[in-house]
Design a protein around this motif. Sequence first.
Motif, mmCIF file in Angstrom:
data_model
loop_
_atom_site.group_PDB
_atom_site.id
_atom_site.type_symbol
_atom_site.label_atom_id
_atom_site.label_comp_id
_atom_site.label_asym_id
_atom_site.label_seq_id
_atom_site.Cartn_x
_atom_site.Cartn_y
_atom_site.Cartn_z
ATOM 1 N N HIS A 165 0.820 -1.212 0.033
ATOM 2 C CA HIS A 165 -0.061 -0.060 -0.203
ATOM 3 C C HIS A 165 1.011 1.352 0.101
ATOM 4 N N VAL A 166 2.035 1.236 0.209
ATOM 5 C CA VAL A 166 3.040 2.323 0.300
ATOM 6 C C VAL A 166 4.014 2.216 -0.649
ATOM 7 N N ILE A 167 4.573 1.075 -1.095
ATOM 8 C CA ILE A 167 5.647 1.121 -1.957
ATOM 9 C C ILE A 167 5.048 0.391 -3.246
ATOM 10 N N PRO A 168 5.139 1.039 -4.653
ATOM 11 C CA PRO A 168 4.908 0.337 -5.761
ATOM 12 C C PRO A 168 5.729 -0.780 -5.991
ATOM 13 N N ALA A 169 5.172 -1.646 -6.844
ATOM 14 C CA ALA A 169 5.953 -2.863 -7.027
ATOM 15 C C ALA A 169 7.194 -2.658 -7.974
ATOM 16 N N ALA A 170 7.271 -1.597 -8.742
ATOM 17 C CA ALA A 170 8.381 -1.446 -9.473
ATOM 18 C C ALA A 170 9.593 -0.787 -8.629
ATOM 19 N N GLU A 171 9.274 -0.225 -7.450
ATOM 20 C CA GLU A 171 10.206 0.494 -6.418
ATOM 21 C C GLU A 171 10.599 -1.016 -5.570
ATOM 22 N N TRP A 172 9.839 -1.780 -5.215
ATOM 23 C CA TRP A 172 10.068 -2.858 -4.544
ATOM 24 C C TRP A 172 11.225 -3.823 -5.221
ATOM 25 N N ALA A 173 11.109 -3.883 -6.586
ATOM 26 C CA ALA A 173 11.910 -4.727 -7.472
ATOM 27 C C ALA A 173 13.312 -4.077 -7.180
ATOM 28 N N THR A 174 13.661 -2.887 -6.761
ATOM 29 C CA THR A 174 15.097 -2.325 -6.484
ATOM 30 C C THR A 174 15.499 -2.680 -5.019
ATOM 31 N N PHE A 175 14.469 -3.150 -4.249
ATOM 32 C CA PHE A 175 14.868 -3.527 -2.948
ATOM 33 C C PHE A 175 15.235 -5.201 -2.740
ATOM 34 N N ALA A 176 14.297 -5.981 -3.603
ATOM 35 C CA ALA A 176 14.022 -7.420 -3.294
ATOM 36 C C ALA A 176 15.387 -8.087 -3.119
ATOM 37 N N GLN A 177 16.592 -7.624 -3.855
ATOM 38 C CA GLN A 177 17.741 -8.389 -3.691
ATOM 39 C C GLN A 177 18.166 -8.416 -2.311
ATOM 40 N N ASP A 178 18.408 -6.882 -1.651
ATOM 41 C CA ASP A 178 19.089 -6.581 -0.548
ATOM 42 C C ASP A 178 18.037 -7.249 0.563
ATOM 43 N N VAL A 179 16.876 -7.344 0.434
ATOM 44 C CA VAL A 179 15.827 -7.896 1.522
ATOM 45 C C VAL A 179 16.326 -9.493 1.657
ATOM 46 N N VAL A 180 16.333 -9.934 0.450
ATOM 47 C CA VAL A 180 16.941 -11.679 0.453
ATOM 48 C C VAL A 180 18.153 -11.869 1.016
ATOM 49 N N ALA A 181 19.209 -11.157 0.573
ATOM 50 C CA ALA A 181 20.656 -10.963 1.139
ATOM 51 C C ALA A 181 20.580 -11.027 2.578
ATOM 52 N N ILE A 182 19.904 -9.887 3.334
ATOM 53 C CA ILE A 182 19.932 -9.704 4.699
ATOM 54 C C ILE A 182 19.028 -10.802 5.519
ATOM 55 N N ARG A 183 18.029 -11.295 4.550
ATOM 56 C CA ARG A 183 17.322 -12.555 5.494
ATOM 57 C C ARG A 183 18.413 -13.550 5.806
ATOM 58 N N GLU A 184 19.471 -13.793 4.787
ATOM 59 C CA GLU A 184 20.241 -14.857 4.799
ATOM 60 C C GLU A 184 21.379 -14.620 5.918
ATOM 61 N N LEU A 185 21.970 -13.174 5.741
ATOM 62 C CA LEU A 185 23.027 -13.014 6.474
ATOM 63 C C LEU A 185 22.534 -12.809 7.993
ATOM 64 N N LYS A 186 21.302 -12.470 8.288
ATOM 65 C CA LYS A 186 20.740 -12.526 9.763
ATOM 66 C C LYS A 186 20.907 -14.005 10.130
#
Length: 375
Positions: A67-88
């Motif tokens: 509701h606050v981040i468009p899908a196109a913008e999320w595409a620029t975040f997704a790889q970092d989110v995946v990487a942070i999940r694994e690093l944690k």
Amino acid sequence: MTTTSTSPSSAPSPTAAPSPTPSPATTSSAATPLATPRVRHRATEAERLDVAAAIEATREEYERVRHVIPAAEWATFAQDVVAIRELKRTRDAVVLAHNYQTPEIFHGVADLVGDSLALARMAQEVEAQTIVLAGVPFMAETAKLLNPGKTVLVPDAGAGCSLADGITVADIEALRAAHPGVPVVTYVNSSAAVKAASDICCTSGNVEKIVRHLGAERIICVPDEYLARNVAAATGVEVITHPARCEVHERFSVADIAQLRSERPGITVIAHPECSPEVVAAADVAGSTAQMRDHVTTHRPPQVALITECSMADNIRAAQPDLEYVQPCNLCPHMRRSTLAGIRAALETGGPQVTLDPATAAGARRAVERMLELS
């Protein structure tokens, strides 16, 4: 003040904050320059496939913020989110995020979220070996004070705070000399050294309770002049102030609220107590970021304006999109220096780390723990 209205049927398209990569150097909250941002280049086919896979892997996280981040913008975040999940997972780490963090951090990678008081309490209970504090350095210092055996990392050691930067130990000593015997109550938006020179700490959520508990006719309340004046009005205690203000909240005015009410009759206005007493008086409710969230959740006003940093409304709206939020936008440049890229780099490199002088830490811990005992 820039005002943005977002109703349930019209979500905004926020602009992503820049993503600097911080240095791995160890820090004791000394300012360091931002590292050079990543160089953008034309994506290869393999990279595009990697992005697609990351988007698929982060569908659950995106559902929280759609509701606050468009899908196109999320595409620029997704790889970092995946990487942070694994690093944690591999680094035995958790991410603590302040309420002013942007939604991709707050809802996307944070394990624990809250205002300064909540984060302090949470930091005491963390069992993971590493804490990444997505906020500003004084918050990371507080986490280190309360859980000294943990490694505490900050995404950007160069982030500051106009309040923490606006008070020194020498200022505390001068106030004590001018007002002998008067207790010093210090806002947590301060360095460990300033906390150590104080009698007790407070947050915007518990300052009234702390002041009333002291039972003193006069107190020294630093560094935030406006918070001090607001607690004086609320408690009737004589409060000696210090001339420091939050660079975000001091910009809000009574005229801003009058304009909101003129354009949207019936709107509920909730102000942070770092705003001026005049703004607080013009609002319907005043409270910390946690108290703001609780009021919206409990009372569910059809239209609400949060007189505070912009990301606060985004994070509440992500969880409760059916209400209309009018955002009188003043951004905190320091909070915005925490990014997904910075969190990822901190976990990858193990820095910047928070380190504290043992003597300073002991004094600061005493002031913070006394606050928590009374909260």
